[in-house]
Design a protein around this motif. Structure first.
Motif, PDB file in Angstrom:
ATOM      1  N   PHE A 129     -29.252   0.836  -8.413  1.00  0.00           N
ATOM      2  CA  PHE A 129     -28.616   0.108  -7.097  1.00  0.00           C
ATOM      3  C   PHE A 129     -29.736   1.530  -5.816  1.00  0.00           C
ATOM      4  O   PHE A 129     -30.403   2.164  -5.918  1.00  0.00           O
ATOM      5  CB  PHE A 129     -27.439   1.087  -6.869  1.00  0.00           C
ATOM      6  CG  PHE A 129     -27.010   2.219  -7.524  1.00  0.00           C
ATOM      7  CD1 PHE A 129     -27.310   3.168  -5.077  1.00  0.00           C
ATOM      8  CD2 PHE A 129     -27.063   3.223  -7.886  1.00  0.00           C
ATOM      9  CE1 PHE A 129     -26.729   4.469  -5.576  1.00  0.00           C
ATOM     10  CE2 PHE A 129     -26.341   4.761  -7.980  1.00  0.00           C
ATOM     11  CZ  PHE A 129     -27.045   4.970  -7.086  1.00  0.00           C
ATOM     12  N   ILE A 130     -28.827   1.054  -4.500  1.00  0.00           N
ATOM     13  CA  ILE A 130     -30.082   1.762  -3.610  1.00  0.00           C
ATOM     14  C   ILE A 130     -28.531   1.774  -2.880  1.00  0.00           C
ATOM     15  O   ILE A 130     -27.568   1.816  -2.331  1.00  0.00           O
ATOM     16  CB  ILE A 130     -30.462   0.159  -2.703  1.00  0.00           C
ATOM     17  CG1 ILE A 130     -31.174  -0.811  -3.696  1.00  0.00           C
ATOM     18  CG2 ILE A 130     -31.012   0.722  -1.014  1.00  0.00           C
ATOM     19  CD1 ILE A 130     -31.787  -2.202  -2.577  1.00  0.00           C
ATOM     20  N   SER A 131     -29.269   3.202  -2.324  1.00  0.00           N
ATOM     21  CA  SER A 131     -28.421   4.110  -0.667  1.00  0.00           C
ATOM     22  C   SER A 131     -28.953   3.965  -0.060  1.00  0.00           C
ATOM     23  O   SER A 131     -29.992   5.122   0.355  1.00  0.00           O
ATOM     24  CB  SER A 131     -27.918   5.251  -1.862  1.00  0.00           C
ATOM     25  OG  SER A 131     -27.301   5.828  -0.889  1.00  0.00           O
ATOM     26  N   VAL A 132     -28.222   3.382   0.971  1.00  0.00           N
ATOM     27  CA  VAL A 132     -28.915   3.683   2.773  1.00  0.00           C
ATOM     28  C   VAL A 132     -27.588   4.593   3.058  1.00  0.00           C
ATOM     29  O   VAL A 132     -26.803   4.535   3.730  1.00  0.00           O
ATOM     30  CB  VAL A 132     -28.750   2.444   3.387  1.00  0.00           C
ATOM     31  CG1 VAL A 132     -29.161   2.326   4.593  1.00  0.00           C
ATOM     32  CG2 VAL A 132     -29.813   1.271   2.325  1.00  0.00           C
ATOM     33  N   THR A 133     -28.691   5.872   4.260  1.00  0.00           N
ATOM     34  CA  THR A 133     -27.886   6.330   5.473  1.00  0.00           C
ATOM     35  C   THR A 133     -28.467   5.903   6.987  1.00  0.00           C
ATOM     36  O   THR A 133     -27.895   5.686   7.536  1.00  0.00           O
ATOM     37  CB  THR A 133     -28.469   8.117   5.110  1.00  0.00           C
ATOM     38  OG1 THR A 133     -29.628   8.520   5.564  1.00  0.00           O
ATOM     39  CG2 THR A 133     -28.297   8.830   3.973  1.00  0.00           C
ATOM     40  N   GLY A 134     -29.544   4.880   7.309  1.00  0.00           N
ATOM     41  CA  GLY A 134     -30.270   5.036   8.180  1.00  0.00           C
ATOM     42  C   GLY A 134     -31.932   3.963   7.921  1.00  0.00           C
ATOM     43  O   GLY A 134     -32.306   4.330   6.716  1.00  0.00           O
ATOM     44  N   ALA A 163     -24.404   4.896   3.811  1.00  0.00           N
ATOM     45  CA  ALA A 163     -23.664   5.988   3.631  1.00  0.00           C
ATOM     46  C   ALA A 163     -23.126   6.123   5.283  1.00  0.00           C
ATOM     47  O   ALA A 163     -22.062   6.491   5.963  1.00  0.00           O
ATOM     48  CB  ALA A 163     -24.095   7.085   3.688  1.00  0.00           C
ATOM     49  N   ASN A 164     -23.158   5.050   6.574  1.00  0.00           N
ATOM     50  CA  ASN A 164     -22.899   5.080   7.728  1.00  0.00           C
ATOM     51  C   ASN A 164     -22.782   3.278   8.302  1.00  0.00           C
ATOM     52  O   ASN A 164     -24.283   3.046   8.433  1.00  0.00           O
ATOM     53  CB  ASN A 164     -24.174   5.808   8.404  1.00  0.00           C
ATOM     54  CG  ASN A 164     -24.125   6.214  10.167  1.00  0.00           C
ATOM     55  OD1 ASN A 164     -22.870   5.363  10.053  1.00  0.00           O
ATOM     56  ND2 ASN A 164     -24.511   6.618  10.422  1.00  0.00           N
ATOM     57  N   PRO A 165     -21.657   3.263   8.157  1.00  0.00           N
ATOM     58  CA  PRO A 165     -21.730   2.199   8.316  1.00  0.00           C
ATOM     59  C   PRO A 165     -21.519   1.524  10.101  1.00  0.00           C
ATOM     60  O   PRO A 165     -21.787   0.061  10.285  1.00  0.00           O
ATOM     61  CB  PRO A 165     -19.795   1.140   7.911  1.00  0.00           C
ATOM     62  CG  PRO A 165     -19.592   2.752   7.250  1.00  0.00           C
ATOM     63  CD  PRO A 165     -20.570   3.768   7.803  1.00  0.00           C
ATOM     64  N   GLY A 179     -27.449   3.205   9.650  1.00  0.00           N
ATOM     65  CA  GLY A 179     -27.368   2.461   8.415  1.00  0.00           C
ATOM     66  C   GLY A 179     -26.421   1.074   8.170  1.00  0.00           C
ATOM     67  O   GLY A 179     -26.962   0.415   7.760  1.00  0.00           O
ATOM     68  N   GLY A 180     -25.798   1.160   8.961  1.00  0.00           N
ATOM     69  CA  GLY A 180     -25.109  -0.449   8.940  1.00  0.00           C
ATOM     70  C   GLY A 180     -25.545  -1.340   9.114  1.00  0.00           C
ATOM     71  O   GLY A 180     -25.848  -2.805   9.226  1.00  0.00           O
TER      72      GLY A 180
END
Length: 289
Positions: A129-134, A163-165, A179-180
């Protein structure tokens, strides 16, 4: 179209609430400096009326946000607890350990992953999976810089955890991508996205638990006020939770809600809200007492 009630200050309605769920970036600071009037308003509410829980879409767990608040001279007496999108997202990431996770974001956000036992992938080809904060470099990069890489994730059917909409935030006098904005691009390409921060349920569950702890009793939701400048995060989140909202109309929207006399124009504020099918009971240009 329902117009928000324009407030002179938080003191107009403070006695109606026991708990404030207050946004951070765009309400009490801009990433470079804090705003004394906003901090004073929260401090006075804490002292005379109830409790303030800061509820932030920062991808970092709460201790990292507290460090930033201290560095920006936000008084400790202006809040009682801090809940972040990072806190809520860690629960989602833990469910998917050991991954491996393709991690996208700046080095400063790595505390999000500490202690979760995640393996790190090099890219879409070897990720679960992918994890994005920005963006890795939010001073120069835009979502378009990630289109080709994210398309590879969509092609493999990878879920993206954001992690940041927030789509953008104000840093000084500039707007920077968050991130959003990458999550929006991923969805537009046909990818699956999961988010736990505002406006989604998990972060509000954590915030209400903090409120119950502070009050020493169950939270009366009719006496909870959400405060924020993000229409699709703060205001929409309040609407989804059926909570009252004070929309801070300046924030990331600049002068869009300011009338010719320099004061808040409720009709212009309502147009900003209507564009995202949201509404707020109250509005002000800035948070003040």
């Amino acid at each position: 179209m329902t117009l928000p009630h324009a407030l002179n200050g938080l003191s107009d309605i403070a006695a109606d609430y026991d708990l404030l769920l207050c946004d951070v970036w765009g309400v009490i600071h801009n990433g470079r400096e804090s705003w004394p009037d906003a901090c004073e308003a929260l401090s006075r509410f804490n002292r005379d009326h109830g409790h303030v829980v800061l509820i932030s879409n920062s991808p970092r767990p709460a201790p990292g946000v507290v460090t930033q608040l201290d560095a920006l001279d936000v008084p400790r007496d202006s809040w009682r607890a801090v809940v972040t999108s990072g806190d809520a997202t860690r629960h989602e990431l833990a469910k998917r350990a050991p991954g491996p996770a393709w991690i996208i974001g700046p080095d400063r956000d790595w505390p999000l992953y500490e202690g979760l036992g995640l393996q790190v992938a090099k890219g879409a080809a070897d990720a679960a999976f992918i994890s994005v904060t920005g963006p890795v470099d939010d001073e120069t990069e835009t979502p378009e810089d990630y289109r080709e890489r994210l398309s590879a994730g969509v092609a493999r059917g990878l879920e993206l955890i954001c992690a940041n909409p927030d789509r953008v935030v104000q840093r000084g006098d500039r707007l920077i991508y968050c991130g959003g904005s990458l999550a929006d691009l991923y969805e537009s390409l046909g990818g699956r996205v999961t988010m736990a921060g505002k406006p989604f349920d998990p972060i509000y569950g954590l915030a209400m638990a903090e409120g119950e702890r502070l009050l020493g009793r169950p939270v009366d939701r009719s006496r909870v006020l959400c405060i924020g400048d993000g229409v699709v995060t703060d205001v929409l989140g309040a609407n989804k939770q059926a909570l009252d909202c004070l929309f801070i109309a300046q924030g990331i929207h600049g002068d869009a809600a300011r009338g010719p006399d320099g004061r808040l124009d409720p009709a212009r504020a309502a147009e900003l809200l209507k564009a995202e099918t949201t509404w707020a009971r109250y509005a002000a240009l800035d948070l003040a007492w």
